[in-house]
Design an enzyme around this catalytic site. Structure first.
Site, short mmCIF file in Angstrom:
data_model
loop_
_atom_site.label_atom_id
_atom_site.label_comp_id
_atom_site.label_asym_id
_atom_site.label_seq_id
_atom_site.Cartn_x
_atom_site.Cartn_y
_atom_site.Cartn_z
CE LYS A 178 -3.60 -0.49 2.34
NZ LYS A 178 -4.33 -0.95 3.50
NE ARG A 196 -5.30 3.62 3.95
CZ ARG A 196 -4.74 3.48 2.76
NH1 ARG A 196 -4.58 4.75 1.62
NH2 ARG A 196 -6.37 3.43 1.05
N GLY A 247 -6.79 -9.75 8.45
CA GLY A 247 -6.06 -10.73 9.57
C GLY A 247 -5.43 -10.11 9.82
CG MET A 253 -5.19 -2.95 13.24
SD MET A 253 -4.74 -1.24 14.28
CE MET A 253 -5.03 -0.53 12.91
NE ARG A 270 -5.59 -4.68 -4.37
CZ ARG A 270 -6.29 -4.84 -2.83
NH1 ARG A 270 -5.65 -5.23 -1.81
NH2 ARG A 270 -7.68 -4.42 -2.33
CG HIS A 316 -9.09 -35.15 6.96
ND1 HIS A 316 -9.84 -35.72 6.05
CD2 HIS A 316 -7.52 -35.75 6.79
CE1 HIS A 316 -9.55 -36.28 5.66
NE2 HIS A 316 -8.80 -36.85 6.73
CB SER A 372 15.00 -41.06 -13.98
OG SER A 372 13.51 -40.18 -13.89
CB CYS A 400 9.67 -40.21 -13.39
SG CYS A 400 11.18 -41.09 -12.48
CE1 TYR A 441 13.16 -37.24 -17.80
CE2 TYR A 441 15.45 -36.97 -19.05
CZ TYR A 441 14.14 -37.78 -18.34
OH TYR A 441 14.39 -39.18 -17.80
P1 ADP Z 1 -8.30 -1.60 3.98
O1 ADP Z 1 -6.24 -2.19 3.28
O2 ADP Z 1 -8.51 -2.90 3.82
O3 ADP Z 1 -8.49 -1.72 2.23
P2 ADP Z 1 -7.60 0.90 3.70
O4 ADP Z 1 -6.50 1.51 4.06
O5 ADP Z 1 -7.14 1.02 2.46
O6 ADP Z 1 -8.66 -0.79 3.89
O7 ADP Z 1 -8.72 2.31 4.59
C1 ADP Z 1 -10.40 1.04 4.43
C2 ADP Z 1 -10.86 2.71 4.20
O8 ADP Z 1 -11.00 3.70 4.12
C3 ADP Z 1 -11.04 2.32 2.38
O9 ADP Z 1 -12.30 2.64 1.98
C4 ADP Z 1 -9.87 3.65 2.50
O10 ADP Z 1 -9.77 4.04 1.04
C5 ADP Z 1 -10.24 4.31 3.64
N1 ADP Z 1 -9.47 5.55 3.57
C6 ADP Z 1 -8.31 5.59 3.82
N2 ADP Z 1 -7.34 6.08 4.72
C7 ADP Z 1 -8.36 6.81 4.16
C8 ADP Z 1 -7.95 8.66 4.48
N3 ADP Z 1 -6.95 9.56 4.97
N4 ADP Z 1 -8.84 9.43 4.23
C9 ADP Z 1 -10.28 8.92 3.36
N5 ADP Z 1 -10.63 7.62 3.86
C10 ADP Z 1 -9.06 6.85 3.67
MG MG Z 2 -7.61 -0.20 0.95
#
Ligand code: ADP
Ligand code: MG
Ligand code: MG
Length: 931
Positions: free
Chosen positions: A37, A106, A115, A117, A350, A466, A813, A881, A901
């Site tokens: 990110k 973020r 998983g 935060m 991304r 499993h 082999s 193989c 191979y």
């Molecule tokens: P995730 O990785 O779960 O997508 P994000 O970090 O992208 O989490 O954030 C969750 C939501 O909050 C997303 O919709 C993102 O666009 C929004 N968001 C994150 N930072 C800001 C910000 N500075 N201002 C407004 N919206 C934000």
């Molecule tokens: Mg996001």
């Protein structure tokens, strides 16, 4: 892939030792340091796109925290400095009573990962600043809405309070007000809600909601660091084979507000359809909303196209930016944006996830558009994706909709009658019925039923349950964790949304998508499979391009034919660039012919044992029971012409290409009747007075042959050394078949491979016998067909003494299945269902070593054997193989280990070809990132 804390390839210059980086300082190449990110926010910032300002705390800081248990010294100062810069840039102060600066915190690791935060928005609000925000924005409702959101998010993610408590308070407020949406709540309602949320925080965490903005930031940052090690994050990393020592970065970013009324909003978008790869406008928009609202389903979103009517200016700008991003990343991008009072802000981008079909189509299309070259296109698709495209599919024209969805654990399309236990599955299967085994979860007791079933469906468990592990091992269609269904074992039925399905009712299970349907949906071979099997895609189709277009396939189209064309194109390139040859494991002329159509350049493993079954079993019995050389010779003489015909057929199907024939490998008792059954038969006959003399002798022989541990018993080369004449007969059959093929005008290229050699002496002894037979046939026929004699390397001892073995073996082999069993000391059939799921859960392995080669252990033996074998015999031809030869990640290893191979089952041949090509174009890059 792993680097110890503090050492990162992205930052060779450690002198500065900065843990915090402005967005303007980074780039998309720095995912390891800045997380995905952060790296992409930096990239967008440097492209001049409207990204709210902010900074990234690096993964190094996280690694330090995780190792030492506290933040690195100096981090707080760095954060201070960067916050000050942010304040200056925005002209606002964090925590100020008037016009406060708010930020989001973020998480963002190198690979996006569930998983971790959740993001906390609106950090910086407190009792003192909420009025300032209201005054500045002129919107009191907005300020209180933001505050209640902050306490809720902070309480849940940073303080670890059950989020349901906050949700319940919000629901109660809406009910009291008689409104259905959060938009119906007024300032007073929100004020009350804030008070309630604060009370929840006080009750549950034993402290007040922090009123100091800087403390809020620090607490949130620390919570992100700690979330690296949540159970869910760890489980996900195990499943996806992501190293545990990467750590996560933290992004701190100035807030922009999508919840400032109807001229504001938030949305998500793709630059192309991730399902098909088609360019266009794909996305959702939600007015007057913040953050996750758009994907949380709290209100109905509108298709992105409608933004054009809502806010044409922002829409046009977004379209321009999306085109720019696609051009820049040269790939499908997925995007998050927010509009604050008519001003567009980019919050994330991304390279987007896509389906297998879209991956191939898009790669080919971008080549057509001149955006990327074929090497890059090849790097963008995977063998696993190709395998997905090769599985049979449900006929899409059926129009039936699924009643339940689970985790797609093992691909394929299965149709059958529902059964609820293993015994029922076995019984119905014996009657020729196709069944789907439906269980809450499976255990080793269910193995017979899983084998008998066409498909497996469970209502619990994930990709490493499993059921999932065993089904993948068996190549059986499986969907797990279909939580919409409830199984009522007592009444032999299960219920799902709007359906009730009883035992015996037919359902269809799609292991590729996770969908479950009522009734029978027709299964058709996938178009990609049909094309690959037609042999038109690659080597075999070279020069036949005109004919290939015959099926009405338009290059570049985005329907089925588009995928077929894309696959064909990338396969051809893979064939062009790969160094590694691909052979197939095939035991019959039909399999050999199919393998050839799939593009195999020979047979790397032709097993001979099935040639002793059925009708021919009695000759093997005679051979074992023989009391004199004369009787033995008679049995062998009966087998010889049959074997010769077998080999003639295979050599014909593979004319001109090498066919590696393995001498008989399994213990002989596999060809004798079952001990218990025979013992009972003899006992019963004895009761009646007279057991058959033949049965008695047979029983004696079976008892004698019985082994506690057949896998480690009398088999492989050992058989050849103790059963006189057996190997001679097989070798003669091979040689005479080759002579016959030569006389018929063919070009046979048989090779003889000795299994389970542990020491050079074994091979020497057998080779003397083999060479004598070959010389004999040559002399008698007056035709010279060169037949190389080599050995399998499938015991650790063979690998460790490969230098000596190579003096006698003309080729190697690797039998990686036995080599894995003997290196780890476990037998596949006994352990895979029994404790592998537990091992995977505990992280002993991230993947079964029978599925992907254990590079560290088995791989090391392979490297030793390659080096020492080639030192003793330069140019020694070496292959592998065993099913690893068709496993995407293992193929790369074999390529890099310098093998000549890989050989795998015919259906895996295309996957191996593709992966060998990918290995060739990524080798120089030091590993590709396909996650
Ligand atoms: P995730 O990785 O779960 O997508 P994000 O970090 O992208 O989490 O954030 C969750 C939501 O909050 C997303 O919709 C993102 O666009 C929004 N968001 C994150 N930072 C800001 C910000 N500075 N201002 C407004 N919206 C934000
Ligand atoms: Mg996001
Ligand atoms: Mg073996």
């Amino acid at each position: 892939m792993s680097h110890p804390a503090g050492v990162s390839p992205d930052t060779p210059d450690r002198a500065a030792r900065a843990f915090v980086h402005e967005f303007s300082e980074g780039s998309k190449e720095q995912k390891r340091l800045l997380g995905g990110k952060g790296a992409n926010l930096a990239e967008m910032t440097n492209l001049g796109l409207p990204v709210p300002p902010g900074f990234t705390i690096s993964t190094e800081a996280c690694r330090y925290y995780l190792a030492e248990g506290h933040e690195p010294p100096g981090l707080a100062d760095e954060v201070d400095r960067h916050l000050a810069r942010l304040e200056a840039e925005r002209g606002k102060r964090l925590g100020a009573r008037e016009d406060p600066l708010l930020v989001s915190v973020r998480s963002g690791a190198m690979y996006s990962m569930p998983g971790m935060m959740d993001t906390v928005l609106d950090i910086g609000l407190h009792d003192g600043s909420v009025a300032g925000l209201a005054a500045e924005s002129g919107d009191e409702r907005f300020a209180w809405d933001s505050y209640r959101r902050l306490i809720q998010m902070f309480g849940k993610t940073v303080l670890g309070i059950d989020g349901g408590l906050f949700d319940a308070a919000l629901d109660r407020a809406k009910r009291d007000r008689g409104v259905r949406s959060d938009l119906g709540l007024g300032v007073e309602d929100l004020r009350e809600l804030v008070a309630e949320h604060k009370a929840i925080v006080r009750d549950r965490s034993g402290r007040e909601f922090p009123q100091d903005a800087r403390e809020q930031v620090d607490m949130a940052v620390r919570a992100v660091f700690e979330s690296w090690n949540t159970d869910r994050a760890r489980a996900y990393r195990r499943q996806e084979r992501i190293p545990h020592d990467l750590g996560t970065a933290v992004n701190v970013m100035a807030m922009v507000y999508g919840n400032l009324g109807p001229d504001s909003g938030t949305g998500v978008a793709f630059t192309r359809d991730p399902a098909t790869g088609r360019p266009g406008v794909y996305g959702d928009y939600l007015r007057d909303a913040q953050g996750e609202d758009v994907v949380a389903g709290i209100r109905n979103t509108v298709p992105l196209q409608e933004l054009e009517d809502i806010d044409k200016h922002s829409y046009d700008e977004l379209m321009r930016i999306m085109a720019r991003l696609e051009g820049h990343y040269k790939d499908l991008c997925d995007i998050e944006f927010t509009i604050e009072r008519g001003k567009l802000w980019m919050l994330q981008t991304r390279v987007g996830k896509r389906t297998a079909a879209a991956a191939f189509r898009m790669a080919a299309q971008l080549v057509d558009d001149g955006v990327i070259d074929l090497d890059e296109a090849l790097r963008r698709v995977t063998g696993a994706q190709l395998a997905q495209l090769m599985f049979p599919q449900f006929d899409r024209r059926s129009g039936i909709t699924a009643f339940a969805h689970g985790v797609p654990a093992s691909p394929g399309a299965a149709v059958g009658a529902v059964v609820f236990d293993s015994a029922e599955a076995v019984a119905r299967d014996a009657d020729g019925e196709r069944v789907i085994l439906v269980r809450q979860e499976t255990s080793p007791d269910d193995l017979p039923g899983m084998l008998a079933a066409d498909g497996i469906l469970t209502s619990r468990g994930g990709k490493t349950s499993h059921a999932a592990v065993v089904a993948r091992g068996m190549g059986k269609t499986c969907v797990v964790g279909a939580e919409d269904i409830a199984i009522d074992l007592e009444r032999r039925r299960f219920t799902g949304p709007g359906v009730e399905v009883g035992e015996g009712d037919v359902i269809s299970v799609d292991g590729t998508t996770g969908a479950v349907y009522r009734g029978e949906i027709a299964v058709v071979p996938s178009p990609v499979m049909r094309d690959l099997e037609s042999g038109r895609d690659g080597e075999a189709g070279r020069g036949a391009e005109g004919a290939a277009g015959g099926a009405g396939e338009e290059p570049g189209a985005d329907g089925e034919s588009g995928v077929v064309h894309a696959v064909r194109r990338l396969m051809r390139h893979a064939d062009d660039v790969r160094r590694l040859a691909v052979h197939a494991n095939a035991d019959t002329p039909e399999d050999a012919a199919r393998a050839r159509r799939f593009g195999a350049h020979g047979i790397g493993l032709c097993r001979t044992e099935h040639m002793f079954l059925g009708e021919r079993r009695r000759y093997v019995e005679d051979l074992i029971l023989a009391e004199s050389q004369q009787q033995r010779d008679k049995a062998l003489e009966a087998l010889l012409p049959l074997q010769r015909d077998d080999f003639t057929g295979i050599l014909e199907a593979m004319d001109g290409l090498p066919v590696t024939i393995r001498l008989i490998d399994p213990p002989l008792h596999e060809f004798l009747p079952d001990l218990t059954g025979l013992a009972v038969k003899v006992a019963v006959a004895r009761e009646r007075g007279a057991p058959d003399a033949g049965d008695l002798r047979l029983l004696q022989a079976v008892r004698k042959q019985h082994e506690q541990n057949p896998m480690l018993g009398l088999r492989g080369v050992r058989l050849g050394l103790v059963v006189p004449g057996l190997v001679a007969m097989q070798v003669r059959a091979v040689a005479e078949a080759a002579v016959a093929r030569t006389r018929a005008g063919g070009t046979p290229r048989p090779e003889i491979m000795v299994p389970l050699v542990g020491g050079v002496e074994e091979l020497e002894l057998l080779r003397t016998e083999i060479d004598a037979v070959l010389a004999d046939v040559r002399a008698a026929a007056g035709v010279d067909v060169p037949i190389a004699v080599g050995t399998m390397i499938e015991l650790p001892r063979a690998a460790l003494t490969a230098g000596r073995i190579a003096t006698v073996a003309e080729f190697f082999s690797f039998g990686t299945n036995d080599l894995t069993q003997t290196t780890w000391g476990f037998s596949r059939d006994d352990v895979e269902g029994a404790f592998f799921p537990a091992y995977l859960d505990k992280g002993v392995f991230t993947v079964s070593p029978f599925e992907a080669l254990d590079e560290e252990g088995v791989g090391r033996l392979i490297e030793i054997a390659v080096a020492e074998g080639r030192a003793a015999r330069p140019g020694l031809v070496i292959g592998v193989c065993g099913e690893h030869g068709g496993d995407p990640s293992s193929v790369r290893f074999f390529d890099q280990a310098g093998l000549d191979y890989v050989s795998c089952s015919p259906y895996r041949v295309p996957v191996a070809r593709l992966e060998a090509g990918r290995s060739a174009v990524t080798a120089s890059e030091g590993g590709s990132d396909t996650r």
